[in-house]
Enzyme design. Structure first.
Site, short mmCIF file in Angstrom:
data_model
loop_
_atom_site.label_atom_id
_atom_site.label_comp_id
_atom_site.label_asym_id
_atom_site.label_seq_id
_atom_site.Cartn_x
_atom_site.Cartn_y
_atom_site.Cartn_z
N ASN A 1 2.64 -3.89 7.48
CA ASN A 1 3.37 -4.51 6.55
C ASN A 1 4.21 -3.56 5.95
O ASN A 1 5.28 -4.25 5.43
CB ASN A 1 2.73 -5.49 5.66
CG ASN A 1 1.96 -6.69 6.24
OD1 ASN A 1 3.16 -7.87 6.96
ND2 ASN A 1 0.75 -6.77 6.75
N ALA B 1 0.78 -1.19 -0.01
CA ALA B 1 0.02 0.19 0.05
C ALA B 1 0.86 1.32 0.02
O ALA B 1 0.25 2.39 0.39
CB ALA B 1 -0.89 -0.12 1.25
N HIS C 1 -0.32 6.54 3.93
CA HIS C 1 1.17 6.25 4.26
C HIS C 1 1.99 7.34 3.64
O HIS C 1 1.98 7.64 2.31
CB HIS C 1 1.66 4.79 3.67
CG HIS C 1 0.88 3.81 4.17
ND1 HIS C 1 0.86 3.30 5.55
CD2 HIS C 1 0.14 2.67 3.76
CE1 HIS C 1 0.04 2.34 5.78
NE2 HIS C 1 -0.55 2.28 4.69
N1 LIG Z 1 2.16 -5.83 2.20
C1 LIG Z 1 1.06 -5.17 2.36
O1 LIG Z 1 1.11 -3.88 2.10
C2 LIG Z 1 -0.27 -5.87 2.97
C3 LIG Z 1 -1.50 -5.03 2.94
C4 LIG Z 1 -2.62 -5.53 3.37
C5 LIG Z 1 -2.57 -6.80 4.01
N2 LIG Z 1 -1.33 -7.28 4.17
C6 LIG Z 1 -1.07 -8.96 4.53
O2 LIG Z 1 -1.63 -9.60 3.93
C7 LIG Z 1 -2.40 -10.70 4.60
C8 LIG Z 1 -3.72 -11.00 4.17
O3 LIG Z 1 -4.53 -9.90 4.22
P1 LIG Z 1 -6.07 -9.98 4.06
O4 LIG Z 1 -6.50 -8.60 4.09
O5 LIG Z 1 -6.31 -10.87 3.01
O6 LIG Z 1 -6.36 -10.64 5.38
P2 LIG Z 1 -7.61 -11.53 5.68
O7 LIG Z 1 -8.12 -11.41 7.25
O8 LIG Z 1 -9.02 -10.87 4.89
O9 LIG Z 1 -7.41 -13.00 5.36
C9 LIG Z 1 -6.28 -13.66 5.86
C10 LIG Z 1 -6.84 -15.22 5.73
O10 LIG Z 1 -5.64 -15.93 6.12
C11 LIG Z 1 -6.21 -16.97 7.07
N3 LIG Z 1 -4.96 -17.10 7.98
C12 LIG Z 1 -4.58 -16.81 9.13
N4 LIG Z 1 -3.82 -17.26 9.64
C13 LIG Z 1 -3.51 -18.32 8.97
C14 LIG Z 1 -2.43 -19.60 8.85
N5 LIG Z 1 -1.59 -19.65 9.86
N6 LIG Z 1 -2.56 -20.51 8.14
C15 LIG Z 1 -3.44 -20.56 7.00
N7 LIG Z 1 -4.31 -19.24 6.79
C16 LIG Z 1 -4.29 -18.39 7.80
C17 LIG Z 1 -7.45 -16.33 7.64
O11 LIG Z 1 -8.32 -17.50 8.04
C18 LIG Z 1 -8.15 -15.70 6.47
O12 LIG Z 1 -8.98 -16.37 5.53
C19 LIG Z 1 -2.25 -10.16 6.20
O13 LIG Z 1 -1.04 -10.84 7.06
C20 LIG Z 1 -2.23 -8.67 6.01
O14 LIG Z 1 -1.74 -8.15 7.29
C21 LIG Z 1 -0.13 -6.99 3.51
#
Ligand SMILES: NC(=O)c1ccc[n+]([C@@H]2O[C@H](COP(=O)([O-])OP(=O)(O)OC[C@H]3O[C@@H](n4cnc5c(N)ncnc54)[C@H](O)[C@@H]3O)[C@@H](O)[C@H]2O)c1
Length: 264
Positions: free
Chosen positions: A185, A117, A215
């Site tokens: 992140n 992001a 950000h």
């Molecule tokens: N890099 C970036 O800029 C950025 C931006 C947004 C989100 N993210 C990260 O990306 C990831 C996904 O985001 P999202 O919005 O899809 O979240 P979300 O909560 O919508 O989905 C996450 C999914 O992962 C599953 N999960 C959690 N722990 C798990 C594990 N140990 N093993 C298998 N499945 C697991 C959950 O059940 C859920 O279905 C998060 O960690 C979030 O922090 C990163």
């Protein structure tokens, strides 16, 4: 990458569901979603063939993580030891992967980290060639987007009592990721691209007035000053996640597949 065929997806939430759609539509000629895995099995079942994490790593040609920082410290070493390439979204988790450089050196796999992001990773990577003296990130988040962050419990902060603009955190990128594992992140991405998690400074501010995640990056080096600001719209399915973070996965996959690669 002509051999990229079977994709394994860990995490079937907002970003994972978007990735599944991408693989079915935009990238259907290059890849297919072969295996999925999620701690909430019903979410995984909705997207594809559910397997264990170990099977997914063994059988996939390319792995995409969109789950949780906790899974990254085991998943990334497992993938690299099997010479698999992996795209990581829970980038904060990468800061806890011990001996990442050694694992990468021994592996035929590659770790892909989308910009997420934030804006400016291209210019910052270029500027790093001649050194950067300082890199700071100021993140502004709506109050409701911070629910569940460990720092709140640790410091006894009640989000409902916040009535005006409040600085919740100031520290290094490593400390920020620990304090807000699901929210910053981008601090991990920025630190891995530039000065490292101990040297990038992060400030997290919230207010009931804030409606969007924003950000702001400020960096200074020999080549000059770089300042970027992104005011993000949230993803339709997860208010903690910015829509731009989803699109950065699409852009990263596009760069992997494309014969013309634009940007540093
Ligand atoms: N890099 C970036 O800029 C950025 C931006 C947004 C989100 N993210 C990260 O990306 C990831 C996904 O985001 P999202 O919005 O899809 O979240 P979300 O909560 O919508 O989905 C996450 C999914 O992962 C599953 N999960 C959690 N722990 C798990 C594990 N140990 N093993 C298998 N499945 C697991 C959950 O059940 C859920 O279905 C998060 O960690 C979030 O922090 C990163």
């Amino acid at each position: 990458m002509p051999h990229l065929k079977r994709v394994g997806l860990i995490g079937c939430g907002a970003i994972g569901t978007y990735i599944a759609t991408l693989l079915k539509d935009k990238f259907k000629k290059q890849a297919r979603l072969a295996f999925v895995c999620d701690i909430q099995t019903e979410k995984a079942r909705a997207l594809g063939r559910v397997v264990s994490l170990k099977t997914l790593v063994a059988k996939s040609d390319f792995i995409i993580e969109a789950a949780h920082a906790d899974v990254v410290s085991t998943l990334v070493p497992l993938a690299l030891k099997k010479n698999k390439s992996i795209l990581v979204m829970s980038v904060g988790g990468l800061l806890n992967v011990t001996h990442l450089a050694a694992l990468l050196a021994k592996s035929k796999g590659t770790v892909y980290i989308p910009s997420g992001a934030i804006a400016g990773i291209d210019a910052l990577c270029a500027a790093m060639q001649d050194g950067l003296q300082s890199v700071t990130l100021t993140t502004r988040k709506p109050v409701q987007g911070l629910q569940g962050a460990p720092i709140l419990k640790e410091k006894g902060i009640d989000l409902a009592s916040i009535k005006s603009e409040t600085v919740l955190f100031e520290g290094t990128a490593r400390e920020a990721v620990k304090a807000f594992p699901q929210n910053v992140n981008v601090a991990a991405v920025l630190s891995l691209a530039t000065l490292g998690p101990e040297h990038v400074r992060v400030k997290v501010i919230t207010s009931p007035e804030f409606k969007k995640n924003s950000h702001e990056i400020m960096a200074e080096g020999k080549c000059g000053k770089i300042r970027t600001l992104v005011e993000n719209e949230p993803s339709e399915t997860n208010p903690k996640t910015s829509a731009l973070a989803q699109y950065s996965v699409a852009a990263t996959l596009e760069k992997i597949f494309s014969k013309i690669k634009i940007g540093t």
